[in-house]
Enzyme design. Structure first.
Site, PDB file in Angstrom:
ATOM      1  N   ARG A   9       6.858   4.924   1.180  1.00 15.76           N
ATOM      2  CA  ARG A   9       7.902   3.926   0.963  1.00 15.76           C
ATOM      3  C   ARG A   9       9.310   4.492   1.143  1.00 15.76           C
ATOM      4  NH1 ARG A   9       5.901   1.735  -4.774  1.00 15.76           N
ATOM      5  NH2 ARG A   9       5.482   3.969  -4.960  1.00 15.76           N
TER       6      ARG A   9
ATOM      7  N   GLY B 280       0.795  -1.229   0.000  1.00 12.49           N
ATOM      8  CA  GLY B 280       0.000   0.000   0.000  1.00 12.49           C
ATOM      9  C   GLY B 280       0.821   1.270   0.000  1.00 12.49           C
TER      10      GLY B 280
ATOM     11  N   ASP C  41       2.873   8.723  -0.388  1.00 12.07           N
ATOM     12  CA  ASP C  41       3.791   7.601  -0.609  1.00 12.07           C
ATOM     13  C   ASP C  41       4.734   7.517   0.581  1.00 12.07           C
ATOM     14  OD1 ASP C  41       5.554   5.659  -1.526  1.00 12.07           O
ATOM     15  OD2 ASP C  41       5.573   6.423  -3.577  1.00 12.07           O
TER      16      ASP C  41
END
EC number: 3.5.4.25
Length: 206
Positions: free
Chosen positions: A128, A93, A126
């Site tokens: 990540r 995700g 985001d």
């Protein structure tokens, strides 16, 4: 660095036999995988991909995203090239986790786009990180890359870690009626590099 190499095994796939190298992040407990195919040359650019885990797309055949299509195409391209690698990172995700991803999907069902849904849940668009890439790349012996991605953040992440990105190889696959809005949001709000051709209707699922 908290990334520890664990073991290597063979991974037979529809495209050929890859080697699967397991890594553990001893700080977070997350487990990551590097897939390699053929003999990798440390002195030549290798075709490769950084792929963040997507259970729904990679394993459950979801049409809400293009992740599963990208993973399969990357594996096929590497097998056809005769050598290459995939770093499979446990960042479901875009880093928010599976259950939060389902919560975000619920908001998307109500009309939010993928960025708005994450932000309504209190997350950045985001989340990540890519610092685990360097020790993984060092272990498989790759220093120059032809990177299959549409995401400029992945190119920058590799370059910031001292890995040469010789070429960005577009990976524009999997467009369908369920993910067209998602792909447009990735292009307009997350800066993913997609050509106009990717938004031409080529849906076979209607």
């Amino acid at each position: 660095m908290s990334i520890k190499y664990v073991a290597t095994s063979k991974l037979p796939t529809p495209w050929g036999v890859f080697a699967m190298h397991g890594f553990e992040d001893t700080e977070t407990g997350k487990e990551h995988v590097a897939l390699t195919f053929g003999e990798l040359d440390a002195n030549a650019p290798m075709l490769g991909r950084i792929h963040s885990e997507c259970l729904t797309g990679d394993a459950l055949f979801s049409l809400r995203c293009d992740c599963g299509f990208q993973l399969q195409t990357a594996m096929q391209n590497i097998a056809e090239a005769g050598q290459g690698f995939i770093l499979y990172l446990r960042q479901e995700g875009r880093g928010i986790g599976l259950l939060n991803k389902i919560r975000a999907y619920e908001l998307q069902d109500q009309g939010a786009n993928t960025v708005e849904a994450n932000e309504r849940l209190g997350f950045a668009a985001d989340m990540r990180k890519y610092d685990m890439i360097k020790p993984m790349m060092e272990m498989i012996g790759v220093h120059q890359v032809k990177l299959m991605t549409n995401n400029p953040r992945k190119v920058k992440a590799m370059q910031d870690l001292g890995i040469q990105v010789i070429e960005r190889v577009p990976l524009q696959v999997g467009k369908n009626r369920y993910n067209e809005g998602y792909l447009k949001t990735k292009s307009t709000e997350l800066g993913h590099m997609m050509s106009e051709h990717h938004f031409v209707d080529e849906d076979t699922n209607k």
